[in-house]
Design a protein around this motif. Structure first.
Motif, PDB file in Angstrom:
ATOM      1  N   SER A  30       0.822  -1.215   0.000  1.00 51.61           N
ATOM      2  CA  SER A  30       0.000   0.000   0.000  1.00 51.61           C
ATOM      3  C   SER A  30       0.854   1.263   0.000  1.00 51.61           C
ATOM      4  O   SER A  30       0.449   2.291  -0.549  1.00 51.61           O
ATOM      5  N   ILE A  31       2.036   1.186   0.574  1.00 56.18           N
ATOM      6  CA  ILE A  31       2.932   2.344   0.604  1.00 56.18           C
ATOM      7  C   ILE A  31       3.665   2.477  -0.730  1.00 56.18           C
ATOM      8  O   ILE A  31       3.916   3.587  -1.196  1.00 56.18           O
ATOM      9  N   LEU A  32       3.983   1.346  -1.352  1.00 56.96           N
ATOM     10  CA  LEU A  32       4.602   1.408  -2.671  1.00 56.96           C
ATOM     11  C   LEU A  32       3.635   2.023  -3.673  1.00 56.96           C
ATOM     12  O   LEU A  32       4.044   2.759  -4.569  1.00 56.96           O
ATOM     13  N   TRP A  33       2.356   1.729  -3.534  1.00 55.69           N
ATOM     14  CA  TRP A  33       1.344   2.323  -4.410  1.00 55.69           C
ATOM     15  C   TRP A  33       1.250   3.827  -4.172  1.00 55.69           C
ATOM     16  O   TRP A  33       1.235   4.623  -5.089  1.00 55.69           O
ATOM     17  N   ASP A  34       1.165   4.210  -2.883  1.00 58.45           N
ATOM     18  CA  ASP A  34       1.030   5.619  -2.541  1.00 58.45           C
ATOM     19  C   ASP A  34       1.830   5.899  -1.273  1.00 58.45           C
ATOM     20  O   ASP A  34       1.405   5.521  -0.173  1.00 58.45           O
ATOM     21  N   PRO A  35       2.987   6.543  -1.393  1.00 58.62           N
ATOM     22  CA  PRO A  35       3.819   6.822  -0.222  1.00 58.62           C
ATOM     23  C   PRO A  35       3.094   7.604   0.879  1.00 58.62           C
ATOM     24  O   PRO A  35       3.499   7.551   2.038  1.00 58.62           O
ATOM     25  N   ASN A  36       2.007   8.287   0.531  1.00 62.84           N
ATOM     26  CA  ASN A  36       1.245   9.018   1.549  1.00 62.84           C
ATOM     27  C   ASN A  36       0.528   8.088   2.523  1.00 62.84           C
ATOM     28  O   ASN A  36       0.039   8.542   3.556  1.00 62.84           O
ATOM     29  N   ASN A  37       0.467   6.794   2.219  1.00 60.84           N
ATOM     30  CA  ASN A  37      -0.143   5.845   3.146  1.00 60.84           C
ATOM     31  C   ASN A  37       0.751   5.569   4.355  1.00 60.84           C
ATOM     32  O   ASN A  37       0.261   5.125   5.395  1.00 60.84           O
ATOM     33  N   ALA A  38       2.040   5.834   4.237  1.00 62.88           N
ATOM     34  CA  ALA A  38       2.955   5.634   5.365  1.00 62.88           C
ATOM     35  C   ALA A  38       2.540   6.536   6.522  1.00 62.88           C
ATOM     36  O   ALA A  38       2.177   7.691   6.332  1.00 62.88           O
ATOM     37  N   GLY A  39       2.569   5.965   7.712  1.00 59.62           N
ATOM     38  CA  GLY A  39       2.211   6.727   8.901  1.00 59.62           C
ATOM     39  C   GLY A  39       0.718   6.860   9.134  1.00 59.62           C
ATOM     40  O   GLY A  39       0.301   7.495  10.090  1.00 59.62           O
ATOM     41  N   GLN A  40      -0.097   6.255   8.268  1.00 63.52           N
ATOM     42  CA  GLN A  40      -1.559   6.317   8.404  1.00 63.52           C
ATOM     43  C   GLN A  40      -2.075   5.039   9.059  1.00 63.52           C
ATOM     44  O   GLN A  40      -1.453   3.983   8.971  1.00 63.52           O
ATOM     45  N   SER A  41      -3.233   5.116   9.668  1.00 68.39           N
ATOM     46  CA  SER A  41      -3.843   3.924  10.261  1.00 68.39           C
ATOM     47  C   SER A  41      -4.430   3.046   9.157  1.00 68.39           C
ATOM     48  O   SER A  41      -4.724   3.518   8.048  1.00 68.39           O
ATOM     49  N   LEU A  42      -4.595   1.765   9.449  1.00 73.20           N
ATOM     50  CA  LEU A  42      -5.183   0.840   8.477  1.00 73.20           C
ATOM     51  C   LEU A  42      -6.583   1.295   8.077  1.00 73.20           C
ATOM     52  O   LEU A  42      -6.955   1.226   6.902  1.00 73.20           O
ATOM     53  N   ASP A  43      -7.363   1.766   9.055  1.00 75.58           N
ATOM     54  CA  ASP A  43      -8.710   2.267   8.748  1.00 75.58           C
ATOM     55  C   ASP A  43      -8.658   3.464   7.809  1.00 75.58           C
ATOM     56  O   ASP A  43      -9.449   3.557   6.866  1.00 75.58           O
ATOM     57  N   ASP A  44      -7.726   4.386   8.050  1.00 70.05           N
ATOM     58  CA  ASP A  44      -7.614   5.574   7.197  1.00 70.05           C
ATOM     59  C   ASP A  44      -7.222   5.191   5.770  1.00 70.05           C
ATOM     60  O   ASP A  44      -7.770   5.713   4.804  1.00 70.05           O
TER      61      ASP A  44
END
Length: 92
Positions: A30-44
């Protein structure tokens, strides 16, 4: 005999939705797809970017189930290619 296709998946979320994805260098799809997912909760991440971490308890989400095909078709293949590139970078 394989279980029904609807119950097989690449990942089962055993963590609560409040669990936070790591920041930094890695190969989390999910982070490789969108680096903005790093540091986010699974729900977010699930709400903003699709069912990368499908809920399986207390019940599966019908909305996430409908989105899984698109995730696999459109996003997972891109993340897998980016993972190959990262692994090449990591080789000594």
């Amino acid at each position: 005999n394989l279980p029904p296709l609807v119950h097989r998946r690449y990942s089962v979320r055993y963590a609560p939705g409040t669990a936070v994805l790591p920041r930094g260098y890695g190969t989390e799809p999910s982070i490789l797809w969108d680096p903005n997912n790093a540091g986010q909760s699974l729900d977010d991440v699930a709400e903003r970017d699709g069912p990368w971490y499908p809920r399986c308890w207390p019940e599966m989400s019908a909305a996430e189930m409908r989105q899984l095909g698109g995730l696999v078709k459109d996003k997972m293949s891109v993340a897998q290619e980016r993972r190959k590139e990262k692994l090449k970078e990591m080789r000594p």
